[in-house]
Design an enzyme around this catalytic site. Structure first.
Site, PDB file in Angstrom:
ATOM      1  N   SER A  16       0.796  -1.222   0.000  1.00 15.71           N
ATOM      2  CA  SER A  16       0.000   0.000   0.000  1.00 15.71           C
ATOM      3  C   SER A  16       0.834   1.280   0.000  1.00 15.71           C
ATOM      4  CB  SER A  16      -0.928   0.038   1.231  1.00 15.71           C
ATOM      5  OG  SER A  16      -1.774  -1.081   1.247  1.00 15.71           O
ATOM      6  N   ARG A  17       2.049   1.171   0.529  1.00 13.89           N
ATOM      7  CA  ARG A  17       2.854   2.384   0.698  1.00 13.89           C
ATOM      8  C   ARG A  17       4.325   2.002   0.873  1.00 13.89           C
ATOM      9  NH1 ARG A  17      -0.044   1.223   5.185  1.00 13.89           N
ATOM     10  NH2 ARG A  17      -1.746   2.503   4.392  1.00 13.89           N
ATOM     11  N   GLY A  18       5.169   3.014   0.994  1.00 12.02           N
ATOM     12  CA  GLY A  18       6.569   2.793   1.345  1.00 12.02           C
ATOM     13  C   GLY A  18       7.333   1.922   0.364  1.00 12.02           C
ATOM     14  N   ILE A  19       8.173   1.057   0.914  1.00 13.11           N
ATOM     15  CA  ILE A  19       9.049   0.227   0.095  1.00 13.11           C
ATOM     16  C   ILE A  19       8.250  -0.719  -0.798  1.00 13.11           C
ATOM     17  CG2 ILE A  19      10.748  -1.640   0.200  1.00 13.11           C
ATOM     18  CD1 ILE A  19      11.946  -0.215   2.666  1.00 13.11           C
ATOM     19  N   LYS A  30      -3.827  -4.305   4.200  1.00 13.88           N
ATOM     20  CA  LYS A  30      -5.028  -4.245   5.043  1.00 13.88           C
ATOM     21  C   LYS A  30      -5.752  -2.917   4.924  1.00 13.88           C
ATOM     22  CE  LYS A  30      -5.183  -5.918   9.129  1.00 13.88           C
ATOM     23  NZ  LYS A  30      -4.920  -6.069  10.573  1.00 13.88           N
ATOM     24  N   ASP A  90      -4.870 -10.266   5.037  1.00  9.47           N
ATOM     25  CA  ASP A  90      -4.128 -10.272   6.295  1.00  9.47           C
ATOM     26  C   ASP A  90      -3.209 -11.484   6.287  1.00  9.47           C
ATOM     27  OD1 ASP A  90      -3.165 -10.320   8.873  1.00  9.47           O
ATOM     28  OD2 ASP A  90      -5.123 -10.127   9.840  1.00  9.47           O
ATOM     29  N   TYR A 150      11.569  -7.513  18.315  1.00  5.56           N
ATOM     30  CA  TYR A 150      11.609  -7.101  16.915  1.00  5.56           C
ATOM     31  C   TYR A 150      12.735  -7.814  16.171  1.00  5.56           C
ATOM     32  CZ  TYR A 150      12.121  -4.188  12.749  1.00  5.56           C
ATOM     33  OH  TYR A 150      12.232  -3.754  11.444  1.00  5.56           O
ATOM     34  N   LYS A 154      12.364 -10.160  12.771  1.00 10.88           N
ATOM     35  CA  LYS A 154      13.009  -9.874  11.483  1.00 10.88           C
ATOM     36  C   LYS A 154      14.028 -10.961  11.131  1.00 10.88           C
ATOM     37  CE  LYS A 154      12.288  -7.029   9.097  1.00 10.88           C
ATOM     38  NZ  LYS A 154      11.236  -6.874   8.041  1.00 10.88           N
TER      39      LYS A 154
END
Length: 273
Positions: free
Chosen positions: A14-17, A37, A70, A164, A168
């Site tokens: 949807s956005r960013g990278i 989402k 999702d 986190y 990752k």
């Protein structure tokens, strides 16, 4: 290896990278399916899967499929894969970009935040890959690309944000395993990570606001690196943990100044590097 008419499934598009990668690959003539989402405008987040699809379509040949999904749900994952195959006839490339971030310390992290990160980053990446493998086996030059860091067992990265880091690195372990597991099928599995912070909503809202944005690069540098990885023969280029700079330097690109948000500011190295 050209991307004309190849089908690329991108999570978190949807956005960013994720959106930048979709736009860059669309310019090469690829069919793009984006999963996200965000179907309605959000007060703190730019765009929806539908506005992103409009941008991607304008950049390419218009062959874009926005899918509400999702990645924490195996039913949703299977529906996304089924819809992509129904629309485009197969899947040639999977980009696991969807990710959640929370840099809280162990004492401060709530269980629901831990579950969110591991549900999206590790579980989602694993089962999205699993669902795509039968279709990737049929592709001519199949690739899986995860947006995840090189595996680095330096305790420093665990002490600052243990949960986190675990999530990752979980994405990166998926690459480590799939690269070897899928060699007989000539399906490439690689990871890509930015050398510097990237101007995304996560940096703006969670990490450092405008101060850090001004010391970041735009997502287009990661998208350009992704393009060059995905053009490689899948049976020769697998099991790698690339940085965007490393990939572009190998292609003879050494001037990254156009990607800087503010060329007058010193760039901030990204996490895990």
């Amino acid at each position: 290896m050209l991307l004309e008419n190849k089908t690329v499934l991108i999570t978190g598009g949807s956005r960013g990278i994720g959106k930048s990668i979709a736009i860059r690959l669309a310019k090469e003539g690829a069919n793009i399916a984006i999963v996200g989402k965000t179907t309605e405008p959000h007060p703190k987040l730019e765009g929806t899967i539908f506005t992103a699809a409009e941008e991607i379509a304008a950049a390419g040949k218009g062959n874009v499929l926005p899918l509400a999904g999702d990645v924490r749900s195996e039913e949703s994952i299977q529906q996304v894969v089924n819809d992509t195959v129904a629309k485009f006839g197969g899947i040639d490339i999977l980009v696991n970009n969807a990710s959640a971030i929370n840099l809280s310390s162990t004492e401060q992290l709530e269980p629901k935040r831990w579950d969110l990160m591991h549900g999206i980053n590790v579980r989602g990446t694993f089962f999205m890959s699993q669902a795509c493998i039968p279709h990737l086996k049929k592709a001519i030059n199949p690739h899986i690309l995860n947006l995840s860091p090189p595996l680095n067992m330096d305790p420093n990265w665990f002490s600052k944000h243990l949960a986190y880091t675990m999530s990752k690195y979980g994405m990166s372990m998926v690459i480590l395993g799939l690269a070897e597991e899928l060699k007989p099928h000539r399906i490439a599995a690689n990871a890509l990570w930015p050398a510097t912070t990237i101007a995304t909503a996560a940096v703006q809202n969670l990490l450092g606001g405008d101060f850090l944005i001004q010391r970041s690069r735009t997502p287009e540098i990661v998208a350009e690196a992704a393009l060059h990885i995905l053009k490689q023969p899948s049976f020769e280029c697998t099991g790698n943990f690339f940085t965007d700079e490393e990939v572009l330097k190998k292609e003879g690109i050494t001037d990254f100044s156009k990607y800087a948000v503010n060329p007058d500011q010193k760039l901030m190295p990204d996490l895990f590097l």
